[in-house]
Enzyme design. Sequence first.
Site: not given
Ligand code: NAD
Ligand code: RM4
Length: 253
Positions: A63, A194, A156, A143, A12, A90, A15, A17, A160, A188
């Site tokens: 996927d 988000n 969700y 998370s 993933g 990720n 984009r 993280i 995690k 976050t």
């Molecule tokens: P995002 O939506 O910006 O990126 C998610 C990425 O996962 C994208 O590149 C997307 O293409 C990819 N993806 C989705 N479905 C897929 C699949 N079936 N196969 C391969 N790739 C796939 O989200 P993000 O915020 O960068 O999240 C990245 C990770 O961090 C996630 O696991 C999310 O749960 C975790 N996370 C995010 C936050 C936050 O606040 N943004 C906080 C805690 C944890």
């Molecule tokens: C995370 C956490 C964050 C939220 C994202 C989408 O795991 O809950 O607060 O922004 O999910």
Amino acid sequence: MSLNRKIALVTGASRGIGAAIARRLSADGYHVLVNHPPSEGTPTETLAAVKSQGGVAEAAPADVGRIESVRAMFSQIREKYGRLDALVNNAGICPFLEWDAIAESDWDRTHAINLKGAFFCTQEAARIMVANKTPGRIICISSISALKGGSVQAHYCPTKGGLISMMAAFAVCLGPSGITCNSILPGTIETPMNVDFLATAGNRESLEKATCVGFLGQPKDVAGAVAFLCQPEARYITGASLLVDGGEYIKHL
Ligand code: NAD
Ligand code: RM4
């Protein structure tokens, strides 16, 4: 091709993280495989960002929610590189849904991508690392939501939490092979996941206030923690859960 470089697979990574992790690991000398769902097309932004900083990256479509797709990606990795030094699980989705609106299909898809996908990527990666006697690194992006509830995240949060216990189990299984397995728990972090939630009145302010530092995280904050766990100096850290949340979890008054 740079077969003398260590190889890292980031799932993933088109984009958010994942893209920041890909850039950071490439800056640390890894040849980075940028996984993305085939339906999204080539992750041109991440590939260009790595190239512009003098690094090497290639797309690795799959996927992760579909086992046959995961296995096909790993056979390509075996054939093309014959090695893997780091895996960062990720990829994840978080469709914000009220508890009584969550359908079986929402539960299944969220678990398939966030947890099942991470399991089968870990299993495949570990097979390559163990066969090559590589002191590999496996990291799951869990998370803060593994530890705290979210009102629109009842499907969700358990994915995690599952990642943390899965990394603990793999740390036991793979420790004797010199492979470390850890979880990172972001708070976050501002990403496309988000953006709408943070734009909704009051959400950003209350989440900023919930931290000790007073601001939301950026993808590079998580990437820095991943890079640290990938260093040889981190060889004695395994089965750990590292919060990267600006102190949100421990804040009381
Ligand atoms: P995002 O939506 O910006 O990126 C998610 C990425 O996962 C994208 O590149 C997307 O293409 C990819 N993806 C989705 N479905 C897929 C699949 N079936 N196969 C391969 N790739 C796939 O989200 P993000 O915020 O960068 O999240 C990245 C990770 O961090 C996630 O696991 C999310 O749960 C975790 N996370 C995010 C936050 C936050 O606040 N943004 C906080 C805690 C944890
Ligand atoms: C995370 C956490 C964050 C939220 C994202 C989408 O795991 O809950 O607060 O922004 O999910």
